[in-house]
Design a protein around this motif. Structure first.
Motif, PDB file in Angstrom:
ATOM      1  N   ALA A  61       4.811  34.870  21.142  1.00 17.88           N
ATOM      2  CA  ALA A  61       5.588  35.734  22.037  1.00 17.88           C
ATOM      3  C   ALA A  61       4.786  36.975  22.422  1.00 17.88           C
ATOM      4  N   ASP A  62       5.074  37.489  23.598  1.00 20.94           N
ATOM      5  CA  ASP A  62       4.482  38.756  24.021  1.00 20.94           C
ATOM      6  C   ASP A  62       5.179  39.914  23.296  1.00 20.94           C
ATOM      7  N   ILE A  63       6.491  39.785  23.142  1.00 24.68           N
ATOM      8  CA  ILE A  63       7.312  40.806  22.499  1.00 24.68           C
ATOM      9  C   ILE A  63       8.324  40.097  21.599  1.00 24.68           C
ATOM     10  N   VAL A  64       8.557  40.654  20.417  1.00 27.16           N
ATOM     11  CA  VAL A  64       9.593  40.150  19.518  1.00 27.16           C
ATOM     12  C   VAL A  64      10.583  41.272  19.264  1.00 27.16           C
ATOM     13  N   VAL A  65      11.867  40.939  19.322  1.00 26.50           N
ATOM     14  CA  VAL A  65      12.941  41.897  19.071  1.00 26.50           C
ATOM     15  C   VAL A  65      13.812  41.334  17.961  1.00 26.50           C
ATOM     16  N   SER A  66      14.113  42.179  16.988  1.00 26.04           N
ATOM     17  CA  SER A  66      14.952  41.772  15.859  1.00 26.04           C
ATOM     18  C   SER A  66      16.113  42.746  15.720  1.00 26.04           C
ATOM     19  N   PRO A  67      17.268  42.266  15.271  1.00 29.07           N
ATOM     20  CA  PRO A  67      18.393  43.180  15.068  1.00 29.07           C
ATOM     21  C   PRO A  67      18.216  44.084  13.843  1.00 29.07           C
ATOM     22  N   SER A  68      17.244  43.760  12.970  1.00 27.78           N
ATOM     23  CA  SER A  68      17.063  44.582  11.776  1.00 27.78           C
ATOM     24  C   SER A  68      15.624  44.545  11.276  1.00 27.78           C
ATOM     25  N   GLN A  69      15.229  45.629  10.633  1.00 28.72           N
ATOM     26  CA  GLN A  69      13.918  45.672   9.988  1.00 28.72           C
ATOM     27  C   GLN A  69      13.900  44.719   8.798  1.00 28.72           C
ATOM     28  N   TYR A  70      15.047  44.550   8.169  1.00 29.63           N
ATOM     29  CA  TYR A  70      15.173  43.623   7.039  1.00 29.63           C
ATOM     30  C   TYR A  70      14.663  42.236   7.411  1.00 29.63           C
ATOM     31  N   LEU A  71      15.103  41.717   8.560  1.00 32.81           N
ATOM     32  CA  LEU A  71      14.689  40.376   8.976  1.00 32.81           C
ATOM     33  C   LEU A  71      13.188  40.331   9.256  1.00 32.81           C
ATOM     34  N   LEU A  72      12.648  41.356   9.903  1.00 33.87           N
ATOM     35  CA  LEU A  72      11.208  41.390  10.159  1.00 33.87           C
ATOM     36  C   LEU A  72      10.423  41.428   8.850  1.00 33.87           C
ATOM     37  N   ASN A  73      10.903  42.200   7.885  1.00 39.10           N
ATOM     38  CA  ASN A  73      10.245  42.248   6.571  1.00 39.10           C
ATOM     39  C   ASN A  73      10.280  40.869   5.910  1.00 39.10           C
TER      40      ASN A  73
END
Length: 126
Positions: A61-73
């Motif tokens: 992806a060019d950009i990733v968006v997540s609803p929470s930092q928890y999920l990205l971690n």
């Protein structure tokens, strides 16, 4: 997630299509994240394929968006490659929830019904 954009992202990465397009992938609940939270196991090869497609969709992806930092971690801890442009964008809440003192202006009412909206899984307390 299910990796629905996988083939489009693959075509862009290979220079076959979408050269002028910007792909934004929104993360929500990767297959293995759901399985881990539900204390479930891999049931078939198709689930491994979906995991691969989800991971590749995020990394391409060019950009990733997540609803929470928890999920990205969680994703990083589980070997996901996140693009440089990765952001947290919390879900939008109604103005009444966000405004100061909104609760003090509302009358108290008896609770007659509780509605659960979500997956029925251990992570949700069910």
């Amino acid at each position: 997630m299910s990796g629905l954009g996988f083939y489009s992202l693959l075509a862009k990465r290979q220079g076959l299509a979408f050269g002028d397009s910007t792909f934004v992938v929104g993360t929500h609940g990767p297959t293995f994240w759901v399985k881990e939270g539900s204390q479930d196991y891999i049931r078939n090869l198709g689930e491994l394929e979906i995991d691969f497609m989800e991971r590749m969709s995020v990394s391409a992806a060019d950009i990733v968006v997540s609803p929470s930092q928890y999920l990205l971690n969680w994703m990083q801890q589980n070997g996901w490659e996140l693009p440089e442009q990765t952001y947290v964008a919390p879900y939008v809440l109604p103005k009444t929830v966000l405004s100061e003192g909104a609760a003090s202006h509302q009358k108290r009412r008896e609770i007659r019904e509780i509605v659960f909206f979500g997956r029925l899984e251990i992570r949700k307390g069910t």
